[in-house]
Design a protein around this motif. Sequence first.
Motif: not given
Length: 181
Positions: A101-112, A34-41, A57-61
Amino acid sequence: MEIYFITGNINKVREAETILKDIKIKNIKIEYPELQGTLEEVAEFGAKYCYERLKKPLIVEDSGFFVEALKGFPGTYSRFVYETIGNEGILKLLKGVSDRRAYFKSVIGYCDENGVQLFSGVVKGYVSSEIRGDKGFGYDPIFIPEGYDKTFGELGIEEKSKVSHRRKAFEKLREFLLKKI
């Protein structure tokens, strides 16, 4: 259509199955750095890394909890911070702070075979002044989503899943996948 969900968290798999009901989800756990970076990275790297091994085809979150008054902390370090100081530590850091104030953010990476696509979802709200509700799932007992007066921990999995950051990201993924069918 069938995709693999690379995770060891069965709760994430269950949530994905309810949202992606037209798509068969196969759960598999592949350890990846797991890289240290943004959720997207992190999501992009994880999806590419796992696809190179699985060739399906797969996903990670990846997701994070971001507190405005703490300059986005714990953010991408949410899991480590939760395991280290927990909800009690976050509440202690916010003692006497009015901007919660706060927020949750989720990023899903789909790869094929065509590469990686990213899908994100955000739910805004604020940090409660005390732990309330189910203490079993991360920051849920201290996060109150906009439009509610209960924490995610008090809402329970069914109600939380209707408005969660992960749901928003999975709905975008579902829309993308249904166009491919």
